[in-house]
Design a protein around this motif. Structure first.
Motif: not given
Ligand SMILES: N[C@@H](CCC(=O)N[C@@H](CS)C(=O)NCC(=O)O)C(=O)O
Length: 210
Positions: A57-58, A17, A40, A71-72, A107
């Motif tokens: 790393q996200r 999302p 992922l 961070e979106s 979030r």
């Molecule tokens: N608060 C972050 C959340 C980002 C997030 O949770 N991304 C997840 C996918 S939905 C992710 O990269 N997960 C892999 C991990 O944390 O290792 C945003 O808004 O970008």
């Protein structure tokens, strides 16, 4: 990196999302950008190539002329400040603060909904598992807050569309598109918001099987 100055890293299932929110933000600005998907499930977000780009790393991670940001909501604010075109946040300072509040809240709260109605129910297939008592309580909180926020308008959260409309709609659609009960006013709001062309561009991405 390729010819474009903007590069967005998203999950390979196009189900995040947060990646969706960043993607819609870029599309709303009408900016050309490249997309790279990160697997992922295979932990590719921790591989060296991505880890040097993404501090956390996200996904989503945006790279703009060598500057990388994750961070979106930070990505949406950055894009809005750097690029002209469709505003992503309200012009009025209090409405803008409220939009950021909504984004931060969505979030960080409603965890039972996020767990029991992952975005796979939206982008892959619904689940027949009933909501737990905790998820029903979270849904009632979501409905109460969304209804209050939409008391003045029913089409958008504020006078004009903003990126927080995308985030609220995703949260409502975890329930609505799964067939869980959603109050009519909120269902109508989410259904209309979902038809937005930039939102549909994400919805219609080719997805690998689960
Ligand atoms: N608060 C972050 C959340 C980002 C997030 O949770 N991304 C997840 C996918 S939905 C992710 O990269 N997960 C892999 C991990 O944390 O290792 C945003 O808004 O970008």
């Amino acid at each position: 990196m390729t010819h474009h100055e903007l590069h967005l890293f998203v999950d390979s299932q196009y189900a995040s999302p947060y990646a969706m929110s960043a993607y819609v933000a870029l599309r709303e600005k009408g900016l050309p950008f490249d997309i790279t998907t990160v697997d992922l499930a295979a932990n590719a977000q921790h591989e060296a190539g991505f880890a040097v780009l993404s501090l956390t790393q996200r996904v989503p991670t945006l790279v703009h002329n060598g500057f990388s940001l994750s961070e979106s909501s930070a990505i949406a604010e950055y894009i809005d400040e750097v690029f002209p075109g469709m505003p992503l946040y309200p012009a009025d300072v209090q409405s803008r603060a409220r939009a950021r509040q909504v984004q931060a809240w969505l979030r960080s709260d409603l965890m039972p909904i996020r767990q029991e109605r992952s975005t796979e129910v939206i982008f892959y297939r619904p689940t027949a598992t009933p909501l737990s008592a905790a998820a029903k309580t979270a849904a009632d909180k979501l409905f109460f807050i969304a209804d209050s926020l939409l008391s003045a308008h029913t089409e958008n959260l504020f006078d004009e569309w903003c990126i927080a409309d995308v985030d609220l709609t995703i949260m409502l659609n975890r329930l609505l598109l799964n067939g869980d009960p959603v109050p009519e006013k909120l269902a109508n709001y989410a259904t209309r918001q979902w038809l937005r062309p930039t939102v549909q561009q994400w919805v219609n991405q080719q997805r690998p099987p689960l």
